[in-house]
Scaffold this motif. Structure first.
Motif, PDB file in Angstrom:
ATOM      1  N   ALA A 299       0.851  -1.182   0.000  1.00  0.00           N
ATOM      2  CA  ALA A 299       0.000   0.000   0.000  1.00  0.00           C
ATOM      3  C   ALA A 299       0.880   1.223   0.000  1.00  0.00           C
ATOM      4  O   ALA A 299       1.959   1.234   0.555  1.00  0.00           O
ATOM      5  CB  ALA A 299      -0.914   0.009   1.230  1.00  0.00           C
ATOM      6  N   CYS A 300       0.363   2.291  -0.654  1.00  0.00           N
ATOM      7  CA  CYS A 300       1.137   3.524  -0.724  1.00  0.00           C
ATOM      8  C   CYS A 300       1.378   4.086   0.661  1.00  0.00           C
ATOM      9  O   CYS A 300       2.380   4.744   0.907  1.00  0.00           O
ATOM     10  CB  CYS A 300       0.417   4.557  -1.592  1.00  0.00           C
ATOM     11  SG  CYS A 300       0.521   4.156  -3.347  1.00  0.00           S
ATOM     12  N   ALA A 301       0.461   3.839   1.609  1.00  0.00           N
ATOM     13  CA  ALA A 301       0.609   4.388   2.940  1.00  0.00           C
ATOM     14  C   ALA A 301       1.872   3.873   3.620  1.00  0.00           C
ATOM     15  O   ALA A 301       2.464   4.542   4.457  1.00  0.00           O
ATOM     16  CB  ALA A 301      -0.627   4.058   3.778  1.00  0.00           C
ATOM     17  N   SER A 302       2.304   2.636   3.279  1.00  0.00           N
ATOM     18  CA  SER A 302       3.477   2.045   3.892  1.00  0.00           C
ATOM     19  C   SER A 302       4.715   2.207   3.026  1.00  0.00           C
ATOM     20  O   SER A 302       5.785   1.772   3.403  1.00  0.00           O
ATOM     21  CB  SER A 302       3.222   0.557   4.174  1.00  0.00           C
ATOM     22  OG  SER A 302       2.976  -0.129   2.964  1.00  0.00           O
ATOM     23  N   ALA A 303       4.563   2.810   1.856  1.00  0.00           N
ATOM     24  CA  ALA A 303       5.681   3.010   0.945  1.00  0.00           C
ATOM     25  C   ALA A 303       6.467   4.242   1.357  1.00  0.00           C
ATOM     26  O   ALA A 303       5.993   5.072   2.132  1.00  0.00           O
ATOM     27  CB  ALA A 303       5.162   3.163  -0.480  1.00  0.00           C
ATOM     28  N   PRO A 304       7.709   4.398   0.842  1.00  0.00           N
ATOM     29  CA  PRO A 304       8.473   5.612   1.127  1.00  0.00           C
ATOM     30  C   PRO A 304       7.728   6.838   0.605  1.00  0.00           C
ATOM     31  O   PRO A 304       6.776   6.739  -0.154  1.00  0.00           O
ATOM     32  CB  PRO A 304       9.782   5.377   0.352  1.00  0.00           C
ATOM     33  CG  PRO A 304       9.849   3.900   0.113  1.00  0.00           C
ATOM     34  CD  PRO A 304       8.437   3.439   0.018  1.00  0.00           C
ATOM     35  N   SER A 305       8.193   8.012   1.039  1.00  0.00           N
ATOM     36  CA  SER A 305       7.587   9.249   0.566  1.00  0.00           C
ATOM     37  C   SER A 305       7.570   9.288  -0.953  1.00  0.00           C
ATOM     38  O   SER A 305       8.494   8.794  -1.611  1.00  0.00           O
ATOM     39  CB  SER A 305       8.363  10.455   1.110  1.00  0.00           C
ATOM     40  OG  SER A 305       8.323  10.472   2.518  1.00  0.00           O
TER      41      SER A 305
ATOM     42  N   ARG B 280       9.274   1.950  -7.767  1.00  0.00           N
ATOM     43  CA  ARG B 280       8.882   1.289  -6.513  1.00  0.00           C
ATOM     44  C   ARG B 280       7.590   1.892  -5.973  1.00  0.00           C
ATOM     45  O   ARG B 280       6.702   1.171  -5.496  1.00  0.00           O
ATOM     46  CB  ARG B 280      10.007   1.407  -5.486  1.00  0.00           C
ATOM     47  CG  ARG B 280      11.226   0.547  -5.805  1.00  0.00           C
ATOM     48  CD  ARG B 280      12.174   0.474  -4.634  1.00  0.00           C
ATOM     49  NE  ARG B 280      12.807   1.767  -4.356  1.00  0.00           N
ATOM     50  CZ  ARG B 280      13.936   2.184  -4.924  1.00  0.00           C
ATOM     51  NH1 ARG B 280      14.552   1.414  -5.816  1.00  0.00           N
ATOM     52  NH2 ARG B 280      14.457   3.351  -4.610  1.00  0.00           N
ATOM     53  N   TYR B 281       7.480   3.207  -6.041  1.00  0.00           N
ATOM     54  CA  TYR B 281       6.255   3.862  -5.574  1.00  0.00           C
ATOM     55  C   TYR B 281       5.065   3.461  -6.444  1.00  0.00           C
ATOM     56  O   TYR B 281       3.976   3.166  -5.927  1.00  0.00           O
ATOM     57  CB  TYR B 281       6.439   5.378  -5.605  1.00  0.00           C
ATOM     58  CG  TYR B 281       5.250   6.135  -5.049  1.00  0.00           C
ATOM     59  CD1 TYR B 281       5.149   6.396  -3.687  1.00  0.00           C
ATOM     60  CD2 TYR B 281       4.217   6.560  -5.885  1.00  0.00           C
ATOM     61  CE1 TYR B 281       4.045   7.077  -3.169  1.00  0.00           C
ATOM     62  CE2 TYR B 281       3.116   7.238  -5.375  1.00  0.00           C
ATOM     63  CZ  TYR B 281       3.036   7.493  -4.021  1.00  0.00           C
ATOM     64  OH  TYR B 281       1.937   8.153  -3.510  1.00  0.00           O
ATOM     65  N   LEU B 282       5.256   3.434  -7.764  1.00  0.00           N
ATOM     66  CA  LEU B 282       4.167   3.052  -8.670  1.00  0.00           C
ATOM     67  C   LEU B 282       3.723   1.615  -8.429  1.00  0.00           C
ATOM     68  O   LEU B 282       2.533   1.302  -8.520  1.00  0.00           O
ATOM     69  CB  LEU B 282       4.608   3.210 -10.121  1.00  0.00           C
ATOM     70  CG  LEU B 282       4.381   4.549 -10.819  1.00  0.00           C
ATOM     71  CD1 LEU B 282       4.629   4.403 -12.310  1.00  0.00           C
ATOM     72  CD2 LEU B 282       2.992   5.093 -10.559  1.00  0.00           C
ATOM     73  N   THR B 283       4.677   0.727  -8.140  1.00  0.00           N
ATOM     74  CA  THR B 283       4.327  -0.666  -7.853  1.00  0.00           C
ATOM     75  C   THR B 283       3.419  -0.745  -6.630  1.00  0.00           C
ATOM     76  O   THR B 283       2.389  -1.442  -6.647  1.00  0.00           O
ATOM     77  CB  THR B 283       5.600  -1.498  -7.630  1.00  0.00           C
ATOM     78  OG1 THR B 283       6.300  -1.627  -8.874  1.00  0.00           O
ATOM     79  CG2 THR B 283       5.271  -2.897  -7.111  1.00  0.00           C
ATOM     80  N   ALA B 284       3.769  -0.021  -5.567  1.00  0.00           N
ATOM     81  CA  ALA B 284       2.923  -0.003  -4.372  1.00  0.00           C
ATOM     82  C   ALA B 284       1.572   0.631  -4.675  1.00  0.00           C
ATOM     83  O   ALA B 284       0.531   0.176  -4.185  1.00  0.00           O
ATOM     84  CB  ALA B 284       3.629   0.751  -3.248  1.00  0.00           C
TER      85      ALA B 284
ATOM     86  N   LEU C  38      -3.188   9.191  -9.086  1.00  0.00           N
ATOM     87  CA  LEU C  38      -1.759   9.298  -8.814  1.00  0.00           C
ATOM     88  C   LEU C  38      -1.361  10.759  -8.644  1.00  0.00           C
ATOM     89  O   LEU C  38      -0.607  11.108  -7.730  1.00  0.00           O
ATOM     90  CB  LEU C  38      -0.952   8.647  -9.932  1.00  0.00           C
ATOM     91  CG  LEU C  38       0.569   8.732  -9.784  1.00  0.00           C
ATOM     92  CD1 LEU C  38       1.047   8.034  -8.516  1.00  0.00           C
ATOM     93  CD2 LEU C  38       1.260   8.127 -11.020  1.00  0.00           C
ATOM     94  N   GLY C  39      -1.863  11.627  -9.518  1.00  0.00           N
ATOM     95  CA  GLY C  39      -1.579  13.044  -9.393  1.00  0.00           C
ATOM     96  C   GLY C  39      -2.036  13.591  -8.052  1.00  0.00           C
ATOM     97  O   GLY C  39      -1.340  14.407  -7.416  1.00  0.00           O
ATOM     98  N   LYS C  40      -3.200  13.133  -7.596  1.00  0.00           N
ATOM     99  CA  LYS C  40      -3.722  13.565  -6.294  1.00  0.00           C
ATOM    100  C   LYS C  40      -2.780  13.119  -5.174  1.00  0.00           C
ATOM    101  O   LYS C  40      -2.485  13.883  -4.248  1.00  0.00           O
ATOM    102  CB  LYS C  40      -5.112  12.972  -6.091  1.00  0.00           C
ATOM    103  CG  LYS C  40      -5.819  13.445  -4.835  1.00  0.00           C
ATOM    104  CD  LYS C  40      -7.104  12.668  -4.594  1.00  0.00           C
ATOM    105  CE  LYS C  40      -8.069  12.772  -5.779  1.00  0.00           C
ATOM    106  NZ  LYS C  40      -9.331  12.037  -5.513  1.00  0.00           N
ATOM    107  N   ARG C  41      -2.310  11.881  -5.270  1.00  0.00           N
ATOM    108  CA  ARG C  41      -1.382  11.369  -4.250  1.00  0.00           C
ATOM    109  C   ARG C  41      -0.078  12.168  -4.232  1.00  0.00           C
ATOM    110  O   ARG C  41       0.505  12.391  -3.173  1.00  0.00           O
ATOM    111  CB  ARG C  41      -1.055   9.898  -4.513  1.00  0.00           C
ATOM    112  CG  ARG C  41      -2.246   8.951  -4.535  1.00  0.00           C
ATOM    113  CD  ARG C  41      -2.808   8.728  -3.130  1.00  0.00           C
ATOM    114  NE  ARG C  41      -3.924   7.794  -3.139  1.00  0.00           N
ATOM    115  CZ  ARG C  41      -3.829   6.516  -2.777  1.00  0.00           C
ATOM    116  NH1 ARG C  41      -2.663   6.011  -2.412  1.00  0.00           N
ATOM    117  NH2 ARG C  41      -4.899   5.744  -2.779  1.00  0.00           N
ATOM    118  N   LEU C  42       0.391  12.566  -5.399  1.00  0.00           N
ATOM    119  CA  LEU C  42       1.650  13.293  -5.512  1.00  0.00           C
ATOM    120  C   LEU C  42       1.487  14.777  -5.204  1.00  0.00           C
ATOM    121  O   LEU C  42       2.474  15.486  -4.984  1.00  0.00           O
ATOM    122  CB  LEU C  42       2.234  13.127  -6.919  1.00  0.00           C
ATOM    123  CG  LEU C  42       2.580  11.711  -7.370  1.00  0.00           C
ATOM    124  CD1 LEU C  42       3.101  11.722  -8.802  1.00  0.00           C
ATOM    125  CD2 LEU C  42       3.602  11.071  -6.441  1.00  0.00           C
ATOM    126  N   GLY C  43       0.248  15.268  -5.247  1.00  0.00           N
ATOM    127  CA  GLY C  43       0.000  16.680  -5.007  1.00  0.00           C
ATOM    128  C   GLY C  43       0.398  17.564  -6.169  1.00  0.00           C
ATOM    129  O   GLY C  43       0.800  18.721  -5.974  1.00  0.00           O
TER     130      GLY C  43
END
Length: 248
Positions: free
Chosen positions: A3-9, A214-218, A53-58
């Protein structure tokens, strides 16, 4: 479960180095995206994923549309875009980084009602001419697998059936959903039962952006696990595709 929540920034510098997420949207595959008849804007599963994804990245999202998958591959490989939505294939994988799949799509064959070809096993025979969208995942697969029949390239996947009819070819190959729609709008056509391949649709990004990959995979794994991809399929009334299994 990833999950993105547990992934690095979020590595914004790799995923949106210009400050805007440039997303390649492929109009050559109606399962992924289509042009909205009312607004002319892109809509579909890939569009929803790009915006999320854009929303997650801001960051804002710029949707860059292409008529065929091959053009998307070229744009991602040349880093003209930041992300694309493409089939997993060993040829394409040499020029980009790819996530695990988020969708599984079937490839099918279309013939005329009076064709002597009754099954997928009868397609790869000497004298048969198979038309396929140039540079599509189906093209790449059939180029490797077809031993006896002849492949004919259409400029894009949506142009396959029209070229099949205009040139009086023997078989059309492509996205099952697209060919089903063609068989419904044009008389005298039928799909062969079953499928000749299964395509795994993934997100891709330019090479050298390993943290972004790595972020995209999560991100992809979370979009599957949370039901986001399934909800997008339902919202856009997409048939002929399934949510890909979660990675172990």
């Amino acid at each position: 479960m990833a999950a993105c929540a547990s992934a690095p920034s979020a590595p914004v510098a790799e995923l949106a180095p210009s400050g805007t997420l440039r997303a390649a949207i492929n109009f050559g595959n109606p399962i992924l995206a289509v042009k909205d008849a009312a607004t002319g804007e892109p809509r579909g599963v890939s569009v929803d994923l790009a915006r999320e994804l854009g929303k997650r990245l801001g960051v804002p999202v710029e949707l860059l549309t292409f008529p065929a998958a091959g053009k998307v591959v070229e744009a991602v490989t040349a880093a003209q875009v930041d992300i694309g939505f493409v089939a997993i294939d060993p040829v394409r994988g040499t020029g980009m980084l790819q996530t695990p799949p988020y969708l599984v799509i079937e490839g099918a064959y279309l013939v005329r009602n009076d064709s002597p070809i009754k099954s997928n096993a009868e397609v790869d025979r000497a004298g048969n001419r198979i038309v396929v969208g140039n540079g599509s995942a189906y093209d790449l697969y059939l180029t490797r697998e077809i031993k006896h029949a002849t492949l004919v390239k259409a400029p894009t996947s949506p142009a396959v059936t029209d070229q099949f009819l205009a040139q009086k070819l023997d078989v059309a190959a492509g996205v099952k959903q697209q060919l089903q729609a063609d068989a419904q709008r044009l008389p005298g056509l039928r799909l062969l039962d079953g499928r000749f391949m299964v395509i795994q649709q993934a997100m891709g990004l330019p090479k050298g952006r390993d943290a972004g990959a790595r972020y995209l995979t999560a991100f992809v794994e979370e979009m599957k696990a949370s039901g986001f991809v399934a909800a997008a399929l339902a919202r856009h009334k997409i048939e002929g595709a399934m949510v890909a299994p979660l990675q172990p």
